[in-house]
Design a protein around this motif. Sequence first.
Motif, mmCIF file in Angstrom:
data_model
loop_
_atom_site.group_PDB
_atom_site.id
_atom_site.type_symbol
_atom_site.label_atom_id
_atom_site.label_comp_id
_atom_site.label_asym_id
_atom_site.label_seq_id
_atom_site.Cartn_x
_atom_site.Cartn_y
_atom_site.Cartn_z
ATOM 1 N N ASN A 133 0.830 -1.201 0.000
ATOM 2 C CA ASN A 133 0.000 0.000 0.000
ATOM 3 C C ASN A 133 0.866 1.253 0.000
ATOM 4 N N TYR A 144 -8.176 8.207 -4.046
ATOM 5 C CA TYR A 144 -8.217 6.757 -3.843
ATOM 6 C C TYR A 144 -8.743 6.372 -2.458
ATOM 7 N N GLN A 145 -8.059 6.802 -1.426
ATOM 8 C CA GLN A 145 -8.380 6.338 -0.084
ATOM 9 C C GLN A 145 -9.771 6.736 0.379
ATOM 10 N N LYS A 146 -10.211 7.941 0.068
ATOM 11 C CA LYS A 146 -11.540 8.392 0.499
ATOM 12 C C LYS A 146 -12.659 7.852 -0.381
ATOM 13 N N LYS A 147 -12.297 7.220 -1.500
ATOM 14 C CA LYS A 147 -13.309 6.757 -2.458
ATOM 15 C C LYS A 147 -13.357 5.232 -2.568
ATOM 16 N N ASN A 148 -12.855 4.521 -1.557
ATOM 17 C CA ASN A 148 -12.874 3.059 -1.568
ATOM 18 C C ASN A 148 -11.987 2.474 -2.661
ATOM 19 N N GLY A 149 -10.932 3.194 -3.003
ATOM 20 C CA GLY A 149 -9.952 2.691 -3.956
ATOM 21 C C GLY A 149 -8.655 2.373 -3.238
ATOM 22 N N GLU A 150 -7.668 1.982 -4.004
ATOM 23 C CA GLU A 150 -6.358 1.670 -3.438
ATOM 24 C C GLU A 150 -5.275 2.132 -4.395
ATOM 25 N N TYR A 207 -9.836 3.027 -8.576
ATOM 26 C CA TYR A 207 -10.880 3.667 -7.784
ATOM 27 C C TYR A 207 -12.219 3.523 -8.492
ATOM 28 N N PRO A 208 -13.308 3.579 -7.725
ATOM 29 C CA PRO A 208 -14.648 3.485 -8.328
ATOM 30 C C PRO A 208 -14.912 4.665 -9.256
ATOM 31 N N ASN A 251 -21.400 -0.370 -11.475
ATOM 32 C CA ASN A 251 -20.615 -0.876 -10.358
ATOM 33 C C ASN A 251 -19.170 -1.089 -10.809
ATOM 34 N N LYS A 303 -14.184 -7.111 -3.754
ATOM 35 C CA LYS A 303 -14.971 -5.973 -3.262
ATOM 36 C C LYS A 303 -16.337 -5.899 -3.934
#
Length: 158
Positions: free
Chosen positions: A10, A50-56, A73-74, A80, A113
């Motif tokens: 990460n 990334y981090q705030k949007k459920n990504g990595e 990221y989404p 979906n 996910k």
Amino acid sequence: MQYKDFLIRNWQRSDREAAFNLIGSVLAEYDLKQEPEGANRDVLEVEEFYQKKNGEFWVIERNHQLVGTGAYYPISRGQNAVEIRKMYLLPEARGVGLGKVLLNQLEDVIAKKGFEQIWIETASVLKEAVQLYERAGYQPSTGVETLRCDRVYVKYLV
């Protein structure tokens, strides 16, 4: 995750400048420009994009030096869906199967996910990336959104 002598981990705040510079270096190899206010703004603002949007956002190390990146990221395109972004490897990290391993790991996490579609934008000049995506089952699509890109691919997970 370990692959040969590479560590995929990460992103950390201390990686910001090195990851940005790494991506700029790879882009320059292919006569593409780094866009800190555009397509590469996300590398400077990983927390927001990334981090705030459920990504990595991941980095790849060899001997404690960054040699690659990969992220997702989404997105609102598709259903979906996520977009895989920032898959870049320095020359010394290429040709050993690392790109395929990285893509497979990203796909596994994305599938776990519950996402249903993966989108990727790239440039034709990045021939190795184009081959990697096509061999992995990504299908050409339309709707390129990034200025320096001229190809978009989609893979359906469901």
